[in-house]
Write a protein that holds these residues in place. Sequence first.
Motif, PDB file in Angstrom:
ATOM      1  N   ALA A 191       0.800  -1.225   0.000  1.00  0.00           N
ATOM      2  CA  ALA A 191       0.000   0.000   0.000  1.00  0.00           C
ATOM      3  C   ALA A 191       0.831   1.272   0.000  1.00  0.00           C
ATOM      4  CB  ALA A 191      -0.946   0.001   1.202  1.00  0.00           C
ATOM      5  N   ASN A 251      -1.802  -3.276  -3.054  1.00  0.00           N
ATOM      6  CA  ASN A 251      -1.424  -2.354  -4.111  1.00  0.00           C
ATOM      7  C   ASN A 251      -2.556  -2.198  -5.116  1.00  0.00           C
ATOM      8  OD1 ASN A 251       0.139  -1.801  -6.897  1.00  0.00           O
ATOM      9  ND2 ASN A 251       1.227  -0.906  -5.154  1.00  0.00           N
ATOM     10  N   ARG A 302      -4.965   0.102  -3.646  1.00  0.00           N
ATOM     11  CA  ARG A 302      -4.483   1.481  -3.732  1.00  0.00           C
ATOM     12  C   ARG A 302      -4.794   2.089  -5.092  1.00  0.00           C
ATOM     13  NH1 ARG A 302       1.573   2.571  -4.148  1.00  0.00           N
ATOM     14  NH2 ARG A 302       1.010   3.345  -6.157  1.00  0.00           N
ATOM     15  N   HIS A 303      -4.609   1.321  -6.163  1.00  0.00           N
ATOM     16  CA  HIS A 303      -4.941   1.814  -7.493  1.00  0.00           C
ATOM     17  C   HIS A 303      -6.440   2.045  -7.628  1.00  0.00           C
ATOM     18  CE1 HIS A 303      -0.973   1.554  -9.119  1.00  0.00           C
ATOM     19  NE2 HIS A 303      -0.878   0.270  -8.881  1.00  0.00           N
ATOM     20  N   ARG A 313      -8.529   2.841  -5.210  1.00  0.00           N
ATOM     21  CA  ARG A 313      -8.920   3.997  -4.403  1.00  0.00           C
ATOM     22  C   ARG A 313      -8.548   5.320  -5.052  1.00  0.00           C
ATOM     23  NH1 ARG A 313     -12.606   4.172  -1.024  1.00  0.00           N
ATOM     24  NH2 ARG A 313     -11.523   5.783   0.103  1.00  0.00           N
ATOM     25  N   GLU A 314      -7.576   5.314  -5.947  1.00  0.00           N
ATOM     26  CA  GLU A 314      -7.174   6.555  -6.624  1.00  0.00           C
ATOM     27  C   GLU A 314      -8.324   7.149  -7.423  1.00  0.00           C
ATOM     28  OE1 GLU A 314      -3.803   5.713  -9.057  1.00  0.00           O
ATOM     29  OE2 GLU A 314      -2.443   5.516  -7.354  1.00  0.00           O
TER      30      GLU A 314
END
Length: 123
Positions: free
Chosen positions: A62, A113, A116-117, A119-120
């Motif tokens: 993350a 990860n 994380r992408h 959530r962008e």
Amino acid sequence: MNDQLKTILLKAKLNFAILALILIIAVLGKFINPEFTNTVFVTADQLVSDLYIVFIAITLGAFIPNFKLVAFGSIAAFVAAVALVHFGVFSYLTVDYLFAVLIVILGFASIANLYRHYREFGL
């Protein structure tokens, strides 16, 4: 296909490749060497209950922006540890235990990860 979905898929190619590789290892391992594969995945299941390994993996996935460093660094650490086991430096570790640790680290780091992408885009 939605532009945001295309962007996520392009950014997360390595994540999906790692997760697919873990699945392929599980399936092919059952045919090639079922004893080793069973030992590795039982050990990985036990490692997941040790939450510190999961927290480390999630933190790596993350918060390190370049996921290639996490993936290839984990693999390099695995290769180095296996070499040290082979040379007798780490006599208390086994290759199947190290492989289980690698699977847990890469799996949870990939999922973190990937999230994380995701959530962008605020989806």
